[in-house]
Design an enzyme around this catalytic site. Structure first.
Site, mmCIF file in Angstrom:
data_model
loop_
_atom_site.group_PDB
_atom_site.id
_atom_site.type_symbol
_atom_site.label_atom_id
_atom_site.label_comp_id
_atom_site.label_asym_id
_atom_site.label_seq_id
_atom_site.Cartn_x
_atom_site.Cartn_y
_atom_site.Cartn_z
ATOM 1 N N PHE A 111 0.806 -1.226 0.000
ATOM 2 C CA PHE A 111 0.000 0.000 0.000
ATOM 3 C C PHE A 111 0.839 1.275 0.000
ATOM 4 C CE2 PHE A 111 0.963 -0.033 4.456
ATOM 5 C CZ PHE A 111 0.710 1.237 4.954
ATOM 6 N N LYS A 112 2.120 1.164 0.378
ATOM 7 C CA LYS A 112 2.965 2.368 0.405
ATOM 8 C C LYS A 112 3.102 2.987 -0.992
ATOM 9 C CE LYS A 112 3.674 1.615 4.769
ATOM 10 N NZ LYS A 112 4.841 1.356 5.558
ATOM 11 N N ASP A 113 2.919 2.163 -2.036
ATOM 12 C CA ASP A 113 2.986 2.688 -3.407
ATOM 13 C C ASP A 113 1.939 3.770 -3.652
ATOM 14 O OD1 ASP A 113 5.053 1.082 -4.485
ATOM 15 O OD2 ASP A 113 3.677 -0.585 -4.744
ATOM 16 N N LEU A 116 3.689 6.816 -2.135
ATOM 17 C CA LEU A 116 5.082 7.039 -2.530
ATOM 18 C C LEU A 116 5.279 7.091 -4.041
ATOM 19 C CD1 LEU A 116 6.835 5.096 0.308
ATOM 20 C CD2 LEU A 116 7.225 7.484 -0.294
ATOM 21 N N THR A 146 7.857 0.832 3.210
ATOM 22 C CA THR A 146 8.170 2.214 2.850
ATOM 23 C C THR A 146 9.506 2.299 2.117
ATOM 24 O OG1 THR A 146 6.874 3.285 4.584
ATOM 25 C CG2 THR A 146 8.786 4.483 3.797
#
Length: 494
Positions: A111-113, A116, A146
């Site tokens: 989900f960090k995509d 980011l 992350t």
């Protein structure tokens, strides 16, 4: 009233959105917050007809108000493109009566995509806006996801260097390989001898070291952060909760105005805080179900009103949640004090000095939208296997924690409200643990043999992001002690 940003600890105010994104962390150690939470200026019915990119613009324009329409749309379109393997960017899958919001279709399958992918674009525009001449050094600590997402986002972005610290033996093998095989002349990664909290504390100390900042300034560098403490990470996360509600509405799963619950696997508190902000903006969300693993510091906090990190740190099969200091909780604490920066700063000082603090009854009441729950390893495994056996839908170990806690809450409360569960990583990111859940025993096979077996068992294709690291050469081999992080940063920049 014009929206600006201020530190949760009171020493910085009237900061623009682009300045807050560039700084990452306020000079007093606080986190930047908008002076008010804006309300959506379109109805949920209007928003339900929009694409993910269009929804992103409608949400982000309200927070990032010093970006022009052209600048913001440029950032959005550069971020949410073919690097995602589904057109919807964040699809909703219905399984066993809940809606799984799949946030892992980007280039690093986590989900960090979602945030980011856009942060480097927001940051480079911010640097131009604010006539920044220095090279920006992105300094970040990661519990697994992350780091890779930030490195992938910032790789070879002009005017930037990125340095990532991760806990040696504290991330999955796939997570580690994704980081140590990352290309880019400006990417640097070091494994620290410690846990994630050690890495995060070390990074925060570097940000607070004015002498070190002056040394960097002389060399033409300035620090910024890609951690979820950066408001440029938090704002894009609000988007997918607005989008999810719109998709449920346009798909006929809910009626206009019908309230939903949201369940989120939680470590650093940023992802569930984004859902809270979506609620404050006008999305009809009822309960925010905060799901912890065995490092249940947040569960205990919501039960008792006391935040206490003085406890054993447990390594689990959901390593991105193996966190005892939930940095983003400070933003909720700040809001719960009525934005009293002095009161918030005193609590954060107490946390730093003693490892705990207790909120007032009024602050605890302010947070009653949040329901805390936790799931142990055995329960998490049972949930993954049971869901797959009954529906054929496969989830990873972090989503398993959220699903477990959701079912506990539903059983105990008899609350039948329709619920969105944030599905935060592909099962292939934690393939060993997922296969163990399905087969009941730990495999001693090589990581990639496990991945192939998981594909055979589940019938689910192996993402390109995993195939890429199968044969990629290891490019980063630095390790360091926690006390040597500053020297390691200097070494990378030398």
């Amino acid at each position: 009233m014009e929206l600006s940003y201020q530190s949760t600890r009171g020493k910085e105010a009237n900061v623009t959105a682009s300045q807050a994104i560039l700084k990452g962390l306020a000079a007093d150690g606080g986190l930047f917050m908008p002076c008010f939470i804006p309300r959506l200026d379109k109805t949920m019915k209007e928003l339900s007809t929009l694409t993910y990119q269009e929804t992103a613009y409608e949400v982000m324009k309200l927070f990032l108000n010093d970006y022009t329409e052209e600048e913001l749309k440029g950032c959005i379109n550069s971020a949410y493109d073919s690097k995602f393997d589904t057109e919807e960017i964040a699809p909703l899958a219905k399984a066993d009566g809940a809606y799984y919001l799949e946030l892992y279709h980007g280039s690093t399958i986590a989900f960090k995509d979602m945030a980011l992918s856009i942060l480097p674009h927001l940051m480079t525009v911010a640097a131009k806006k604010n006539q920044v001449k220095n090279k920006i050094v992105i300094l970040t600590a990661t519990s697994g996801d992350t780091g890779k997402a930030a490195m992938a986002g910032f790789a070879d972005v002009e005017g930037t260097e990125i340095i990532v610290f991760y806990p040696k033996n504290g991330v999955s093998r796939v997570q580690e390989l994704q980081m140590v095989t990352q290309k880019g002349t400006n990417t640097h990664v070091a494994a620290i001898h410690g846990n994630f909290d050690d890495a995060q504390t070390g990074v925060k100390k570097i940000f607070g070291d004015k002498e070190f900042a002056a040394q960097l300034e002389k060399k033409g560098y300035q620090l910024s952060s890609a951690n979820s403490i950066n408001i440029g990470r938090l704002v894009p996360q609000v988007v997918y909760y607005v989008y999810a509600y719109g998709k449920l509405l346009s798909g006929g799963e809910i009626s206009d105005g019908e309230r939903i619950n949201v369940a989120v696997p939680t470590g650093n508190f940023g992802n569930i805080l984004a859902a809270y902000l979506a609620k404050q903006m006008g999305v009809p969300i009822e309960k925010l179900i905060c799901a912890s693993n065995e490092n249940k510091v947040l569960y205990d906090f919501f039960q008792s009103g006391t935040y206490d990190r003085n406890r054993d740190f447990i390594l689990t099969s959901s390593p991105s949640m193996d966190i005892l200091i939930s940095s983003n909780l400070e933003r909720l604490i700040y809001l719960s004090t009525g934005c009293d920066a002095e009161e918030n700063a005193a609590l954060m000082k107490e946390l730093s000095e003693t490892g705990s603090y207790t909120v007032t009854p009024a602050m605890k009441k302010f947070m009653e939208d949040f329901i805390g729950g936790f799931a142990g390893e055995a329960e998490n495994q049972r949930t993954i296997k049971d869901l797959f056996d009954r529906t054929g839908y496969l989830i990873d170990t972090h989503t398993g924690v959220a699903s477990s806690v959701y079912h506990q809450y539903k059983e105990q409360s008899k609350d039948e409200t329709k619920t969105v569960i944030a599905s935060t990583a592909s099962p292939y990111k934690f393939s060993g643990s997922v296969l163990e859940a399905l087969e009941g025993e730990k495999s001693a096979e090589d990581e990639f043999k496990i991945i192939d077996r998981l594909s055979n068992v589940s019938g689910i294709f192996i993402p390109q992001a995993v195939e890429e690291i199968r044969t990629a050469p290891v490019l980063h081999q630095t390790e360091c002690d926690v006390d040597n992080m500053k020297e390691t940063v200097m070494g990378f920049l030398a």
